[in-house]
Design an enzyme around this catalytic site. Structure first.
Site, PDB file in Angstrom:
ATOM      1  N   HIS A 178       0.937  -1.477  -0.040  1.00  0.00           N
ATOM      2  CA  HIS A 178      -0.093   0.280   0.199  1.00  0.00           C
ATOM      3  C   HIS A 178       0.526   0.941  -0.375  1.00  0.00           C
ATOM      4  O   HIS A 178       0.255   2.938   1.097  1.00  0.00           O
ATOM      5  CB  HIS A 178      -0.988  -0.005   1.643  1.00  0.00           C
ATOM      6  CG  HIS A 178      -1.559  -0.897   1.034  1.00  0.00           C
ATOM      7  ND1 HIS A 178      -2.143  -2.160   1.934  1.00  0.00           N
ATOM      8  CD2 HIS A 178      -3.295  -1.186   0.791  1.00  0.00           C
ATOM      9  CE1 HIS A 178      -2.775  -3.055   2.083  1.00  0.00           C
ATOM     10  NE2 HIS A 178      -3.512  -2.412   0.289  1.00  0.00           N
TER      11      HIS A 178
ATOM     12  N   HIS B 272      -6.545   9.055   4.026  1.00  0.00           N
ATOM     13  CA  HIS B 272      -7.811   9.616   4.738  1.00  0.00           C
ATOM     14  C   HIS B 272      -8.185  10.949   4.017  1.00  0.00           C
ATOM     15  O   HIS B 272      -9.572  10.860   4.572  1.00  0.00           O
ATOM     16  CB  HIS B 272      -6.624   9.830   6.059  1.00  0.00           C
ATOM     17  CG  HIS B 272      -7.950   9.686   7.345  1.00  0.00           C
ATOM     18  ND1 HIS B 272      -8.447   8.519   7.331  1.00  0.00           N
ATOM     19  CD2 HIS B 272      -8.156  11.022   8.346  1.00  0.00           C
ATOM     20  CE1 HIS B 272      -9.681   9.367   8.774  1.00  0.00           C
ATOM     21  NE2 HIS B 272      -8.801  11.134   8.920  1.00  0.00           N
TER      22      HIS B 272
END
Length: 564
Positions: free
Chosen positions: A220, A399
């Site tokens: 990731h 985020h």
């Protein structure tokens, strides 16, 4: 960077649409779901296998779906776990009555969402849905903490074993046992030369200093754990092999090897490296059977590669050699179900697409809940870039987009729900979790739906404190975090404590507590991350606020501005 896309938010869905259009001979899309299913599934009386996780890793996960391989895959947005609702719909669609085994890498968001979906499938539909976590990355935790390791390219071997066992007719207990056995003997180590960049962003999630390479990369975009001078292929092979052989099972002398490109390292380079790997393993007395070299679990455009060894026995060799056909990997032979008529799904989620009638008349509480959510949306959009930058320090940088995607869906659902505050917040929570995915989606979805049970009618300060204490309990139970571990709990806990201690009016108490939460969020800069992806690079998180704590605290402050 990613060169070909329309909009960041539509990237996943447009990718899935293109994939199933190109490879309709192997798979089709599950209606109203971010998932694909094999043309040969479900088969009545046979175990079904589901793989999944965030997008950005092709051919994992959707590219490994087809006859003989995985029966279905459910995909989240880039580097973000799919939501529990999407996983649940996929379980129902692919269940053939003999149970479902779900396999995915050991990441917090995936564990939460797949776990919630399995619980729902068992409770609501009596489907025996089970989970096997892949934990092959030796750089992410020491041997005595194998259970805490993340899953990277070893996914491929574990998926292959489980799918082949299911296709030959093993029962659910047998398929699960073999998948766990394969995971136990699978080890991976990777190296990165440069970072990756997600669609819509111009800067990479991390960089590697010139002349160096980073050992122990994550798929990731998490940087490695050890930076060393860049070297030639022979020396790199020696570094990787030595560390992998340090965890060689006693007496093991046969293995399959997977040399995996992460996105930017070309096949020719991989073959140069494989030449050295094969020689070193031969010298170490390891017999290699049917090596695989190519791209199997990528990370967008990351410059890097990984080496996986699975220590095999006769049964694992048989399963890993089973015929299969999928967009990302095929094995010659008679593939079961490849030329059969497309099978009907166990559940068609298009029934869920009907837009419910908008509730125009809402109570004062319902209207206030809608206004509060709209204020949160405005603030999160203002913070989107900053939140992404905070997250990129020690995690994957998503985020900000995760939160805005979730809150936009929550506002959309809230504006059509009612009439009470409870109904508005419940609809918002479910929509947030489904749209956001990831750990944040699960935690915020749980928090909003928990809050919904407390805020009908007249709400006192004491009732607010009780409601938010219940939210804290739900969030910590689901995520497992405690104060001091650098998560949103570090803003939530002091907010709840301040509400409990306040003798002010509800609005004044909220505003005061929100200020406490903002101060606490700023204070997370001094903490070391102990949860989630950031914990793998804990030291790098020191000096930067936790993005989850900041987004929560700023959201609470935004709500304070609309309370009467």
């Amino acid at each position: 960077m990613t060169y070909v896309f329309n909009r960041e938010r539509t990237f996943k869905d447009e990718m899935i649409d293109g994939l199933v259009t190109a490879y309709s001979r192997y798979q089709r899309r599950i209606p109203a779901t971010s998932g694909v299913v094999s043309v040969s599934a479900p088969v009545p009386g046979r175990v079904s296998t589901i793989v999944g996780g965030g997008s950005g890793h092709y051919p994992s996960f959707a590219g490994l779906v087809g006859p003989g391989f995985a029966d279905a895959a459910v995909c989240g947005d880039i580097f973000t776990s799919p939501s529990a609702e999407q996983v649940y719909r996929t379980i129902r669609a692919v269940d053939g009555g003999a149970g479902v085994l779900m396999l995915f890498g050991n990441y917090a968001g995936d564990v939460m969402h797949f776990g919630l979906a399995a619980d729902q499938a068992r409770a609501s539909d009596r489907i025996d849905a089970r989970i096997v976590l892949v934990t092959d990355d030796i750089a992410s935790a020491p041997p005595e903490r194998e259970h805490a390791r993340r899953g990277i390219a070893g996914d491929f071997f574990v998926f292959r074993v489980a799918a082949a066992a299911a296709h030959r007719g093993d029962d659910l207990d047998g398929v699960e046992l073999l998948a766990r056995r394969a995971n136990t003997v699978t080890r991976t180590l990777g190296v990165a030369f440069d970072g990756c960049t997600v669609p819509g962003r111009t800067d990479p999630l991390f960089t590697v200093p010139d002349g160096t390479m980073s050992i122990g990369l994550g798929i990731h975009g998490e940087p490695g754990i050890l930076s060393v001078p860049r070297t030639d292929a022979d020396s790199l092979a020696r570094t990787l092999v030595e560390r992998l052989l340090a965890e060689r099972p006693a007496g093991a002398d046969r293995a399959r090897i997977l040399l995996n490109g992460l996105g930017r390292v070309k096949y020719e380079e991989l073959f140069v490296l494989y030449r050295s790997l094969a020689r070193l393993l031969h010298e170490a007395g390891v017999g290699l059977t049917e090596p695989e070299v190519g791209e199997f679990v990528t990370s967008l455009d990351m410059a890097g590669c990984s080496v996986t060894l699975v220590w095999t026995d006769d049964e694992l060799e048989e399963l890993l050699s089973a015929p299969c056909a999928s967009p990302g990997y095929s094995r010659p032979g008679v593939v079961p179900g490849l030329d059969s008529p497309v099978r009907p799904l166990g559940f068609d989620a298009t029934v869920l697409l009907a837009t419910p009638p908008t509730v125009a008349e809402v109570t004062a509480g319902g209207a206030l809940a809608r206004s509060a959510l709209a204020a949160v949306a405005d603030r999160l959009h203002e913070l989107e870039s900053r939140l992404g930058d905070l997250d990129a320090v020690a995690a994957d940088g998503d985020h900000g987009t995760t939160m805005t995607r979730g809150i936009d869906a929550a506002v959309h659902a809230a504006d059509r729900a009612g009439p009470s505050a409870s109904a508005v917040l419940s609809a918002a929570g479910m929509a947030f979790a489904d749209a956001a995915g990831g750990a944040s989606g699960a935690l915020w979805g749980s928090g909003l739906t928990t809050l919904a049970g407390f805020l009908d009618g007249e709400v006192s300060t004491a009732r607010l404190a009780e409601a938010w204490a219940a939210v804290e309990a739900a969030v910590t139970r689901l995520g497992g975090a405690s104060p001091g571990e650098k998560t949103l709990v570090d803003a939530l806990h002091p907010f709840v404590a301040a509400l409990r201690e306040s003798d002010l009016s509800p609005a004044a108490a909220w505003a005061s507590a929100a200020a406490v939460a903002q101060e606490a969020a700023a204070g997370t800069a001094s903490l070391t991350a102990r949860r989630g992806r950031a914990s793998w690079l804990a030291d790098r998180s020191v000096g930067t606020e936790d993005p989850g704590a900041v987004s929560l605290a700023e959201s609470l402050a935004a709500v304070a501005g609309v309370l009467p």
